[in-house]
Design a protein around this motif. Structure first.
Motif, PDB file in Angstrom:
ATOM      1  N   LEU A 109       0.795  -1.227   0.000  1.00  0.00           N
ATOM      2  CA  LEU A 109       0.000   0.000   0.000  1.00  0.00           C
ATOM      3  C   LEU A 109       0.829   1.280   0.000  1.00  0.00           C
ATOM      4  CD1 LEU A 109      -2.783  -0.969   2.569  1.00  0.00           C
ATOM      5  CD2 LEU A 109      -2.962  -0.911   0.097  1.00  0.00           C
ATOM      6  N   GLY A 110       2.117   1.167   0.334  1.00  0.00           N
ATOM      7  CA  GLY A 110       2.968   2.343   0.370  1.00  0.00           C
ATOM      8  C   GLY A 110       2.881   3.140   1.652  1.00  0.00           C
ATOM      9  N   LEU A 111       2.007   2.734   2.584  1.00  0.00           N
ATOM     10  CA  LEU A 111       1.819   3.512   3.807  1.00  0.00           C
ATOM     11  C   LEU A 111       2.949   3.245   4.793  1.00  0.00           C
ATOM     12  CD1 LEU A 111      -2.019   3.038   4.230  1.00  0.00           C
ATOM     13  CD2 LEU A 111      -0.834   5.148   3.625  1.00  0.00           C
ATOM     14  N   GLY A 310     -10.136  -3.835   1.556  1.00  0.00           N
ATOM     15  CA  GLY A 310     -11.466  -3.919   0.987  1.00  0.00           C
ATOM     16  C   GLY A 310     -11.430  -3.729  -0.511  1.00  0.00           C
ATOM     17  N   PRO A 311     -12.539  -3.949  -1.187  1.00  0.00           N
ATOM     18  CA  PRO A 311     -12.580  -3.776  -2.636  1.00  0.00           C
ATOM     19  C   PRO A 311     -12.200  -2.358  -3.041  1.00  0.00           C
ATOM     20  CG  PRO A 311     -14.569  -4.853  -1.830  1.00  0.00           C
ATOM     21  CD  PRO A 311     -13.828  -4.375  -0.631  1.00  0.00           C
ATOM     22  N   GLY A 315      -7.485  -2.840  -1.675  1.00  0.00           N
ATOM     23  CA  GLY A 315      -7.267  -4.256  -1.935  1.00  0.00           C
ATOM     24  C   GLY A 315      -7.522  -5.127  -0.716  1.00  0.00           C
ATOM     25  N   ASP A 316      -7.511  -6.453  -0.952  1.00  0.00           N
ATOM     26  CA  ASP A 316      -7.780  -7.411   0.124  1.00  0.00           C
ATOM     27  C   ASP A 316      -6.479  -8.020   0.637  1.00  0.00           C
ATOM     28  OD1 ASP A 316      -7.216  -8.874  -2.117  1.00  0.00           O
ATOM     29  OD2 ASP A 316      -9.262  -9.594  -2.394  1.00  0.00           O
ATOM     30  N   HIS A 317      -5.562  -7.138   1.038  1.00  0.00           N
ATOM     31  CA  HIS A 317      -4.244  -7.597   1.478  1.00  0.00           C
ATOM     32  C   HIS A 317      -4.217  -8.042   2.943  1.00  0.00           C
ATOM     33  CE1 HIS A 317      -2.915  -6.087  -2.309  1.00  0.00           C
ATOM     34  NE2 HIS A 317      -3.038  -4.822  -1.994  1.00  0.00           N
ATOM     35  N   ILE A 318      -5.325  -7.894   3.645  1.00  0.00           N
ATOM     36  CA  ILE A 318      -5.320  -8.191   5.074  1.00  0.00           C
ATOM     37  C   ILE A 318      -4.960  -9.648   5.342  1.00  0.00           C
ATOM     38  CG2 ILE A 318      -7.803  -8.654   5.067  1.00  0.00           C
ATOM     39  CD1 ILE A 318      -5.694  -7.143   7.926  1.00  0.00           C
TER      40      ILE A 318
END
Length: 482
Positions: A109-111, A310-311, A315-318
């Motif tokens: 995500l880059g965060l 989430g969509p 994304g669904d990276h969790i």
């Protein structure tokens, strides 16, 4: 003869429809268990299966929302670049456990992980509501809030009054609520009064029979975030409800939640998430109104990183974050979740951790408000118990806290349940906290939960009645869809 021809034609169309939907299922790359479950349902109960798949099987965001998501992607990347220029960005994590998680989140995500924060756990929902009301009363410029459920009653009433008062004194107040979770509130006079006072009330993922044809009705905004003046935020498992009045008719006791109060640079990250969610619904470009390069003064030394999921953009990276955390554990895993219906990868990660000598403690509610989830959850217990996982049943109400503590060093706290809906469908947010003092405080809370819990005896569990095992295994078949 004509009747026979029409009958044969009808059967042919019916068969072709079944085949077409089955092909539609197989064209999507999903976990194998999910695909097989959908195929089983479609072939066993064709009409029910086809209708359910069209309603729930595809992740339709809706045409307008999907278009906005594409347009916002460039804006998201620009915002992440600005976050990365913060003087509070930490390049190296404190612990060996946190560093891989930090790298994973940055890669996906880059965060960045931010220092300079002061974190406080609220384990009493009434105290949370009181403190949140006081913070709203002190707000000067912005209040961004999003919740799955908002319900009137008890200490929620003065909080809503504080929101109205803030709007009247020209604070920019947004309240984003889920269409399904907060349906009663959206129809209430309280919501009309808030709007009249100047609160911008936004309905997320509007659900009605027409929209059921255009998007999934079970894509839900499940985040719980309050962000104030870019400097203060709350996030965690608690909906905007007073537990003394919420869902008491279910007979499961009061809901027990954990909320995290964040002061410092990480609060701006959470406010940006709410800004994106509001823009997704309304098209209003709130992110431009945030000063992402604001020189936020550090108020502490604690480190925090967030992973929205989430969509759409995030994304669904969790699932990757959870699996990485479990496989990184060397000594202990403490996990709490109100709804425990893991996919095969999470189940195997827990079994593998226990098999390699990690102490794995699952704390789950003894009573649950969902019949299907309760029995689906039970169907996973035997394999976990056989591997040496400790499963505790919490008796102090419906334990709604969603948390993961690894080796008493790194904590994950947020809104994600361990079920397919949270992992793949809902809009969620998780905080990754790399701080020894915070981990120690979370461990204190986990010990309090354990004091109110009963350990499941593996031998006694194996001797449960045959009818229960049969029911669990039947429900287990559809667990990938829960």
């Amino acid at each position: 003869m004509l009747d026979s021809f029409l009958s044969d034609l009808g059967l042919l169309i019916y068969a072709l429809l079944i085949v077409a939907v089955a092909l539609q299922v197989m064209l999507k790359r999903r976990p194998v268990g999910v695909t097989l479950t959908w195929l089983l349902l479609i072939f066993a109960l064709p009409l029910v299966g086809i209708i359910c798949y069209q309603l729930f099987g595809e992740r339709y965001l809706g045409r307008l929302r999907a278009k906005r998501a594409r347009l916002m992607e460039a804006k998201y990347k620009q915002s992440v670049h600005l976050f990365d220029q913060s003087p509070h960005v930490v390049k190296q994590s404190c612990s060996d456990v946190a560093e891989p998680l930090n790298k994973l989140t940055r890669r996906l995500l880059g965060l960045p992980i931010l220092s300079g924060n002061k974190l406080h756990n609220f384990e009493d929902s009434l105290e949370t509501l009181k403190q949140l009301t006081a913070d709203i009363q002190q707000a000067e410029s912005t209040i961004y809030m999003e919740f799955y459920i908002v319900q009137q009653g008890g200490l929620v009433e003065p909080l809503l009054e504080a929101l109205a008062d803030a709007a009247k004194r020209k604070v920019n107040v947004y309240l984003l609520v889920d269409s399904v979770g907060s349906s009663e509130f959206l129809k209430s006079s309280a919501s009309a009064q808030l709007a009249k006072a100047g609160v911008k009330l936004v309905e997320a993922l509007h659900a009605n029979p027409v929209r059921m044809l255009l998007q999934r009705i079970d894509l839900r905004l499940h985040r719980k975030i309050v962000a104030i003046d870019q400097q203060l935020a709350y996030t965690g498992s608690m909906n905007l409800v007073d537990p003394r009045f919420f869902n008491q008719q279910r007979g499961v006791g009061q809901w027990v939640d954990l909320m995290l109060r964040v002061e410092g640079p990480a609060a701006l990250n959470l406010q940006a998430v709410v800004a994106y969610d509001i823009e997704m619904e309304t098209g209003e470009a709130l992110i431009e109104q945030l000063d992402l390069l604001a020189a936020t003064e550090p108020v502490g030394q604690q480190r925090m990183q967030i992973m929205p999921s989430g969509p759409g953009i995030f994304g669904d990276h969790i699932i990757q974050l959870l699996l990485s955390s479990l496989y990184l554990a060397k000594q202990q895993i403490v996990l709490t979740s109100p709804y425990f219906v893991p996919d095969e990868s999470l189940q195997m990660a827990l079994v593998t951790a226990a098999s390699r000598g990690v102490e794995v403690n699952l704390i789950l509610p003894a009573r649950n408000d969902s019949f299907l989830v309760r029995y689906a959850s039970h169907s996973f217990y035997q394999q976990l118990l056989d591997a040496g996982v400790n499963i505790y049943k919490f008796n102090g109400g419906l334990l709604h806290t969603k948390s993961l503590l690894i080796d008493q060093q790194v904590a994950l706290v947020g809104t994600v349940n361990l079920d397919m809906r949270s992992l793949w469908l809902n809009f969620e947010v998780t905080s990754i906290i790399d701080d020894q003092a915070y981990a120690a405080d979370l461990n204190r809370i986990m010990l309090r939960y354990l004091e109110q819990s009963t350990l499941i005896n593996a031998i006694a569990w194996r001797k449960r009645p045959v009818y229960r095992r049969l029911l669990e295994n039947i429900v287990h078949i559809v667990s990938p869809l829960l």
